[in-house]
Every structure is written in C-alpha cells, then in structure tokens.
Design a protein around this motif. Structure first.
Motif, PDB file in Angstrom:
ATOM      1  N   LEU A  23       1.004  -1.048   0.007  1.00  0.00           N
ATOM      2  CA  LEU A  23      -0.210  -0.013   0.057  1.00  0.00           C
ATOM      3  C   LEU A  23       0.746   1.166  -0.032  1.00  0.00           C
ATOM      4  O   LEU A  23       0.490   2.291  -0.569  1.00  0.00           O
ATOM      5  N   LYS A  24       2.041   1.194   0.572  1.00  0.00           N
ATOM      6  CA  LYS A  24       2.911   2.400   0.821  1.00  0.00           C
ATOM      7  C   LYS A  24       3.224   2.896  -0.805  1.00  0.00           C
ATOM      8  O   LYS A  24       3.517   3.979  -0.784  1.00  0.00           O
ATOM      9  N   GLN A  25       3.214   1.870  -1.714  1.00  0.00           N
ATOM     10  CA  GLN A  25       3.660   2.251  -3.216  1.00  0.00           C
ATOM     11  C   GLN A  25       2.544   3.472  -3.853  1.00  0.00           C
ATOM     12  O   GLN A  25       2.820   4.130  -4.671  1.00  0.00           O
ATOM     13  N   ALA A  28      -2.305   8.630  -1.079  1.00  0.00           N
ATOM     14  CA  ALA A  28      -3.375   8.514  -0.177  1.00  0.00           C
ATOM     15  C   ALA A  28      -4.657   8.294  -1.164  1.00  0.00           C
ATOM     16  O   ALA A  28      -5.670   7.491  -0.877  1.00  0.00           O
ATOM     17  N   ALA A  29      -4.621   9.192  -1.859  1.00  0.00           N
ATOM     18  CA  ALA A  29      -6.074   9.085  -2.882  1.00  0.00           C
ATOM     19  C   ALA A  29      -5.919   7.830  -3.685  1.00  0.00           C
ATOM     20  O   ALA A  29      -7.135   7.114  -3.713  1.00  0.00           O
ATOM     21  N   GLU A  30      -4.791   7.107  -4.122  1.00  0.00           N
ATOM     22  CA  GLU A  30      -4.805   6.072  -4.927  1.00  0.00           C
ATOM     23  C   GLU A  30      -5.202   5.083  -3.797  1.00  0.00           C
ATOM     24  O   GLU A  30      -5.821   3.927  -4.151  1.00  0.00           O
ATOM     25  N   GLU A  56       4.069   1.878   7.901  1.00  0.00           N
ATOM     26  CA  GLU A  56       3.731   3.152   7.116  1.00  0.00           C
ATOM     27  C   GLU A  56       2.559   2.636   6.297  1.00  0.00           C
ATOM     28  O   GLU A  56       1.519   3.292   5.970  1.00  0.00           O
ATOM     29  N   CYS A  57       2.340   1.328   5.909  1.00  0.00           N
ATOM     30  CA  CYS A  57       1.194   0.833   5.270  1.00  0.00           C
ATOM     31  C   CYS A  57      -0.037   1.006   6.110  1.00  0.00           C
ATOM     32  O   CYS A  57      -1.099   1.175   5.776  1.00  0.00           O
ATOM     33  N   GLU A  58       0.187   0.438   7.286  1.00  0.00           N
ATOM     34  CA  GLU A  58      -1.206   0.520   8.502  1.00  0.00           C
ATOM     35  C   GLU A  58      -1.532   2.146   8.570  1.00  0.00           C
ATOM     36  O   GLU A  58      -2.593   2.454   8.377  1.00  0.00           O
ATOM     37  N   ALA A  64      -6.393   6.657   4.528  1.00  0.00           N
ATOM     38  CA  ALA A  64      -7.353   6.283   3.316  1.00  0.00           C
ATOM     39  C   ALA A  64      -8.814   6.344   3.697  1.00  0.00           C
ATOM     40  O   ALA A  64      -9.572   6.802   3.077  1.00  0.00           O
ATOM     41  N   VAL A  65      -8.982   5.471   4.700  1.00  0.00           N
ATOM     42  CA  VAL A  65     -10.309   5.158   4.938  1.00  0.00           C
ATOM     43  C   VAL A  65     -10.933   6.194   5.891  1.00  0.00           C
ATOM     44  O   VAL A  65     -12.123   6.045   6.253  1.00  0.00           O
TER      45      VAL A  65
END
Length: 308
Positions: A23-25, A28-30, A56-58, A64-65
């Motif tokens: 997810l880190k890739q 925030a919008a993506e 950072e993924c968490e 994002a949510v």
C-alpha cells in the motif's frame, strides 16, 4: 462475493482478503480508491503486518479510510507481528508481542484488532510467554482472536498446548504454481521430489481442526519471483489453459487463478496484494467461480505437477 464463517469465532468474512503489503507504493488518494474498489466488490477483510512499509502501510490505510468507529465496524482487520527486521530475528517474547500489537493499533487508529497473527515461527519461542501476551491482549479488549502464519502442525500444537485461545487462522503461501500443501498428498509413497512432505500435512491438519487457511502470493511463482500469469517463457502451458478457461467463463485469467484456490473444499481465503484497481476487480470475479474438477486438475498438471 462468497462469504464464510471463520470457525470458533463470530467473524463472517469475504473469501477475498485485501492485502496491504504494498500500500505504501500508493498515494493517499490512490489507496482510498483501491480500498473503495475492494469494498465495492464485497471485500470486508483487510490484512496487515507491522513490517509492511515499516508500519507506514497501516498508517496510510487508516488515513485513506478516515478511520473512525463507524468505518471500523464495517471491517474485519487482522495484522501480524513477530518479524523484527531491525534486529534480523523473529521474536515471540511477551514484551515484543504486546509492544507490536500496541503499535499496530496506534497506526491503524483503532482500539482493537479482530485477529492478530504470529508472522513466522520463532525457534526460540517460549510458548508460556506467548500465552501471557495473548491473555493480556484479549482481556484488555485489544485483540479478539488469534492465529498464525507460515506454521506447520507441530508448531501449532506446541503453541496450542500452552495458550487458552483457539488459533483460528493460518496464512500460508499457496497458488497454482506453489502447491506443497497438495503435492505430497497426491504423490504419497512416490520416489519423486513432489512426494516430499514440506509442511507436515498442514492442509489436512487445518481441515481436521477447523482452522481457516489464507493463501498469500496467489499469483506469484516461487518466493517473490514474479507473477506466473502472462509468463509465457516459464509457464506457456499453464497460461494457455488459464486463458482457455477464462474465455469459457468470460472472466480474466486472474479470476481463474483465484478460482483454482477457492475451488478447494477447505474454503481457503485468498489474500489479494495487488495495488491495481482493475486487477482487484478481476481477481474478485474468482471468488465464487466454481471450476469443474477436470479444470482444476488440468490447471494443476499444466503448472508442472504430476499425477501418479
């Protein structure tokens, strides 16, 4: 979307899980768009680990949510701990498990996890310490249920002997081209490499003990060696069969690769680690696509496996 109950829990979950390792890739919008796509397809289960993106993924997921109680109650969230890249070790000590769980909760901006999994077996594990950590996390309401990842039956039994909570999930690598959970059972007593029992019959153990299996890297060949879908150099026959079956059902080859896993009567969940919204939608089409027995075996053999 097909849903299933995780035995020994009150969790009713999609058989597709959104994995958040990469997810880190995304921005925030993506990330928001990807999560929204997963939810639109019916996914209610989200997989994390404290080492994904060094945490950072968490954090990005929570951002994002826009995590809040109303959002949280619609999700089933699990995370994993036990790998310590900072020290180059695996660590199942009480102190570290509790510290890791608290860090996960903070980064996800939530008060509790539905599931906490021990990520990879720690050879120096003292199961009594694990039991103390689990009791503290459960009694405080921080973790509802527990499981493991990449564990064989005897490692599970050793843990289960000492902890009072039922271990309800085991996450294992599994795909059409990574099938140790099946190979040795098919080739019992054969003097070939395929007959080597590499995981102590974890698939049969899980079914006997009503433990839910989750398949990670469902599209990978080997240990992060890249996807087998579209790899015509290494897997020409497999891709031909995937494409032909995909045409029959009017889905993509990605959906067929998923359907091969979900066809198994063990009701294996599939962890989708893609960061592409289109591929996410394609994969979800395999959730309740039931291949015929002949198609399942044809794909198994096309991946290079033998039937004695």
């Amino acid at each position: 979307m097909k849903y299933t109950n995780i035995a020994h829990t009150d969790l009713h979950v999609s058989n597709m899980i959104m994995g958040n390792m990469r997810l880190k890739q995304l921005s925030a919008a993506e990330a928001e768009a990807l999560i929204k796509t997963a939810q639109e397809e019916g996914i209610n289960f989200f997989d994390h680990a404290d080492i994904y993106g060094k945490g950072e993924c968490e954090e990005l997921f929570a951002k994002a949510v826009q995590m809040n109680p109303a959002v949280r109650e619609k999700m089933v969230i699990q995370s994993k701990c036990g790998i310590r890249p900072d020290l180059g070790i695996y660590d199942f000590s009480k102190e570290y498990i509790i510290e890791a769980a608290n860090g996960i909760l903070k980064r996800l901006n939530t008060d509790y996890l539905d599931l906490l999994l021990l990520h990879r077996p720690d050879p120096l594990m003292e199961p009594e310490e694990v039991a103390e950590a689990f009791n503290e996390l459960q009694s405080s309401g921080k973790v509802r249920y527990f499981g493991i990842s990449n564990h064989n039956p005897q490692q599970i039994e050793l843990l289960q002997k000492h902890i009072q909570q039922k271990l309800v999930v085991n996450q294992m690598q599994f795909s059409i081209v990574h099938t140790p959970m099946i190979d040795s059972g098919v080739a019992v007593n054969m003097k070939i490499d395929q007959a080597v029992n590499r995981d102590s019959s974890v698939l049969e153990y899980s079914r006997i003990n009503e433990m839910t299996l989750q398949a990670w890297s469902p599209f990978q060949s080997g240990f992060f060696d890249g996807p087998f879908i579209g790899d015509l150099e290494k897997y020409p026959e497999l891709n031909e069969v995937l494409d032909r079956i995909a045409d029959k059902y009017n889905v993509t080859n990605t959906a067929v690769a998923v359907a091969w896993i979900t066809r198994h009567p063990a009701n294996i969940q599939v962890v989708l680690g893609t960061t592409n919204t289109g591929r996410m939608r394609d994969a979800c089409k395999g959730s309740d696509l039931k291949l015929t027995k002949q198609e399942w075996y044809e794909l198994y053999k096309a991946a290079g496996n033998k039937l004695p």
